[in-house]
Write an enzyme that holds these catalytic residues in place. Structure first.
Site, mmCIF file in Angstrom:
data_model
loop_
_atom_site.group_PDB
_atom_site.id
_atom_site.type_symbol
_atom_site.label_atom_id
_atom_site.label_comp_id
_atom_site.label_asym_id
_atom_site.label_seq_id
_atom_site.Cartn_x
_atom_site.Cartn_y
_atom_site.Cartn_z
ATOM 1 N N GLY A 171 0.721 1.255 -10.772
ATOM 2 C CA GLY A 171 0.389 -0.189 -9.997
ATOM 3 C C GLY A 171 1.129 -0.459 -8.766
ATOM 4 O O GLY A 171 1.530 0.689 -7.971
ATOM 5 N N LEU A 192 0.134 -1.565 -6.688
ATOM 6 C CA LEU A 192 -1.443 -0.813 -5.435
ATOM 7 C C LEU A 192 -0.698 -1.687 -3.940
ATOM 8 O O LEU A 192 -0.793 -2.605 -3.069
ATOM 9 C CB LEU A 192 -2.065 -1.073 -6.100
ATOM 10 C CG LEU A 192 -2.461 -0.566 -7.534
ATOM 11 C CD1 LEU A 192 -4.443 -0.922 -7.048
ATOM 12 C CD2 LEU A 192 -2.613 0.560 -7.545
ATOM 13 N N HIS A 193 -0.584 -0.182 -3.239
ATOM 14 C CA HIS A 193 -0.892 -0.769 -1.794
ATOM 15 C C HIS A 193 -1.718 -0.184 -0.646
ATOM 16 O O HIS A 193 -2.636 0.555 -1.405
ATOM 17 C CB HIS A 193 1.073 -0.205 -1.544
ATOM 18 C CG HIS A 193 1.125 1.244 -1.589
ATOM 19 N ND1 HIS A 193 0.481 2.117 -1.129
ATOM 20 C CD2 HIS A 193 2.154 1.708 -2.331
ATOM 21 C CE1 HIS A 193 0.942 3.014 -1.673
ATOM 22 N NE2 HIS A 193 2.078 2.685 -2.198
ATOM 23 N N HIS A 221 -2.902 3.498 -2.066
ATOM 24 C CA HIS A 221 -3.698 3.570 -3.279
ATOM 25 C C HIS A 221 -4.946 2.926 -2.644
ATOM 26 O O HIS A 221 -5.676 3.626 -3.068
ATOM 27 C CB HIS A 221 -2.985 2.815 -4.628
ATOM 28 C CG HIS A 221 -1.999 2.949 -4.882
ATOM 29 N ND1 HIS A 221 -1.208 1.498 -4.882
ATOM 30 C CD2 HIS A 221 -1.105 4.050 -5.468
ATOM 31 C CE1 HIS A 221 0.682 2.567 -5.287
ATOM 32 N NE2 HIS A 221 0.507 3.816 -5.738
ATOM 33 N N ARG A 229 7.763 1.643 -4.456
ATOM 34 C CA ARG A 229 9.338 1.213 -4.527
ATOM 35 C C ARG A 229 9.465 0.520 -2.874
ATOM 36 O O ARG A 229 10.703 -0.333 -3.133
ATOM 37 C CB ARG A 229 9.932 2.458 -4.370
ATOM 38 C CG ARG A 229 10.045 2.945 -5.905
ATOM 39 C CD ARG A 229 10.487 3.950 -5.592
ATOM 40 N NE ARG A 229 9.832 4.975 -6.928
ATOM 41 C CZ ARG A 229 11.353 5.345 -7.541
ATOM 42 N NH1 ARG A 229 12.415 4.462 -8.175
ATOM 43 N NH2 ARG A 229 10.270 6.122 -8.764
#
Ligand code: PAF
Length: 283
Positions: free
Chosen positions: A31, A33-34, A37, A190
């Site tokens: 998850g 998500l950026h 992804h 992150r």
């Protein structure tokens, strides 16, 4: 787009898809998500009849409890992003749905032929056991034809490829290139934990790695390794945890440029408290 939270409901849907001869593409995620992804998901959508994405922050791959607690989570935003790129099914179980109590307490020890003893494996003991535990379980549930992983997690990709060979999964593992911000910073969930200032500082990691490629023919491997670490550590706010120059398949650390035709530099750097990983291909 369907959102499924139980293993039983997922199995039922997968059975239907397989019975109607649909091939399934799969993107496992944790998850937050950026765009990185979403590139995997877009490729998965374009290459398969049906795309399934899992969103599950897997507790058994975190050896640091604090890291697990602060890991960014936002399932509503993730679901909206997945729907916008054509994902058909999101599987988002709870840890208790995914694992028995015993599985959460003691992860079965997999044999990675040493691939897990270096780099991330050395600094995050048990991490790859947790990754393989969850990915093998997900593969068994989703039964995909293809599964998509980012090359940013270079060691993870090598370990998943080995797992597929050893466990006999008939799944094509598709490695996809790192997606970067304009500044060069590799996209990562992150990054959401970085301040604006830290984000600028973190861009230095890729800048140094990219620049190092041009010194390949002029410097020894050891000199280049030291130069990269010194250049990164010289930047206030950054601290290199490791920088390993390895054979791209065995992940064996190399001493000179002639030892392999497939050479990758893998790095982990702390930017403040946030642990970031990246890599660069030398050959
Ligand atoms: O790369 C990740 O996000 C995770 O390690 C994975 C593959 C989804 C397993 O939890």
């Amino acid at each position: 787009m369907e959102i499924i939270t139980s293993k039983a409901a997922l199995t039922e849907r997968v059975n239907e898809l397989i019975a109607s001869k649909k091939n399934i593409g799969f993107v496992p995620t944790m998850g937050a998500l950026h765009n990185g992804h979403l590139q995997l998901v877009k490729r998965c959508v374009s290459e398969n009849d049906v795309c399934i994405v899992s969103v599950f922050v897997n507790p058994t791959q975190f050896n640091d409890k604090h890291d697990l607690e602060v890991y960014p989570r936002n399932i509503e935003a993730d679901a909206a992003k997945l729907e916008s790129v054509g994902c058909a099914i999101v599987f988002t179980p709870t840890p208790d749905e995914m694992y028995t109590k015993e599985e959460q307490e003691k992860v079965f020890e997999f044999d990675f032929a040493g691939l897990d003893k270096v780099m991330e494996g050395k600094f995050r003991p048990g991490h790859f056991n947790g990754v393989v535990q969850v990915v093998s379980k997900l593969f068994t549930l989703v039964r995909p034809t293809r599964a998509y992983f980012g090359e940013k997690d270079f060691q993870q990709l090598a370990i998943i490829r080995r797992m597929v060979d050893v466990m006999g999964f008939e799944i094509e593992i598709v490695g996809c290139p790192i997606v970067r911000e304009e500044s060069g910073l590799a996209l990562s969930s992150r990054n959401a934990l970085l301040s604006e200032e830290e984000r600028k500082t973190a861009a230095h990691i890729h800048a140094v790695l990219k620049e190092s490629v041009q010194f390949l023919s002029q410097t020894s491997l050891e000199e280049l390794r030291n130069a990269v670490v010194n250049a990164i550590d010289a930047k206030e706010g950054l601290r290199t945890e490791y920088f390993s120059i390895v054979d791209g398949k065995s992940l064996r650390e190399l001493d000179n440029w002639n030892q392999s035709e497939d050479i990758v530099g893998c790095i982990t750097v702390f930017c403040g408290k946030v642990r970031l990983i990246d890599n660069i291909r030398y050959k």
